[in-house]
Motif scaffolding. Structure first.
Motif, short mmCIF file in Angstrom:
data_model
loop_
_atom_site.label_atom_id
_atom_site.label_comp_id
_atom_site.label_asym_id
_atom_site.label_seq_id
_atom_site.Cartn_x
_atom_site.Cartn_y
_atom_site.Cartn_z
N ASN A 43 0.81 -1.22 0.00
CA ASN A 43 0.00 0.00 0.00
C ASN A 43 0.84 1.27 0.00
N GLY A 44 2.16 1.13 0.01
CA GLY A 44 3.04 2.29 0.03
C GLY A 44 3.11 2.99 1.37
N GLN A 45 2.72 2.30 2.44
CA GLN A 45 2.70 2.93 3.76
C GLN A 45 3.89 2.57 4.64
N LEU A 46 4.53 1.44 4.38
CA LEU A 46 5.66 1.02 5.21
C LEU A 46 6.91 1.79 4.80
N VAL A 47 7.53 2.44 5.77
CA VAL A 47 8.80 3.11 5.53
C VAL A 47 9.93 2.15 5.90
N ILE A 48 9.89 1.65 7.12
CA ILE A 48 10.91 0.72 7.63
C ILE A 48 10.42 0.17 8.96
N GLY A 49 10.95 -0.95 9.37
CA GLY A 49 10.58 -1.51 10.66
C GLY A 49 11.49 -2.65 11.03
N GLY A 50 11.41 -3.05 12.28
CA GLY A 50 12.19 -4.19 12.73
C GLY A 50 12.22 -4.25 14.24
N PRO A 51 12.73 -5.38 14.75
CA PRO A 51 12.81 -5.55 16.21
C PRO A 51 14.04 -4.84 16.77
N PHE A 52 13.96 -4.49 18.05
CA PHE A 52 15.12 -3.98 18.75
C PHE A 52 15.98 -5.16 19.17
N ILE A 53 17.26 -4.99 19.16
CA ILE A 53 18.17 -6.05 19.57
C ILE A 53 18.31 -6.08 21.09
N ASP A 54 18.24 -4.92 21.72
CA ASP A 54 18.49 -4.81 23.15
C ASP A 54 17.22 -4.54 23.98
#
Length: 105
Positions: A43-54
């Motif tokens: 949909n063109g809405q995701l810029v970036i994402g992911g889990p935190f390591i700490d």
């Protein structure tokens, strides 16, 4: 210094996800979350994402028309719908050369 102009095209929403105490993310839930991210990407809405390591949680940055729409996106996430994670949404202004660092540069 002059007043910082409003640059809606440089506004994003940061969804901070936090694992609720006593909960865990199983494989099915993770696959559902990834499907949610893929839909946002289509949909063109995701810029970036992911889990935190700490830290037990993660972050998803999205384009949305409003804070309410960003909250709706967060609430559709299987991590949130299942109760495994809670969320917080922050409105983020991107500072870059294109917008002269929000008019301050």
């Amino acid at each position: 210094m002059s007043e910082v102009p409003s640059f809606d095209e440089f506004k994003r929403y940061v969804i901070l996800l936090n694992l609720n105490p006593g909960r865990r993310l199983d494989e099915d839930l993770i696959r559902g979350h990834v499907a949610h991210l893929r839909e946002l990407d289509r949909n063109g809405q995701l810029v970036i994402g992911g889990p935190f390591i700490d830290y037990k949680g993660g972050m998803v940055i999205v384009k949305a028309g409003s804070l309410e729409e960003a909250r709706e996106i967060a609430e559709r996430d299987p991590f949130v719908k299942s109760g495994a994670e809670n969320y917080e949404v922050r409105t983020w202004a991107i500072s870059c050369e294109e917008n002269q660092h929000l008019g301050a540069g």
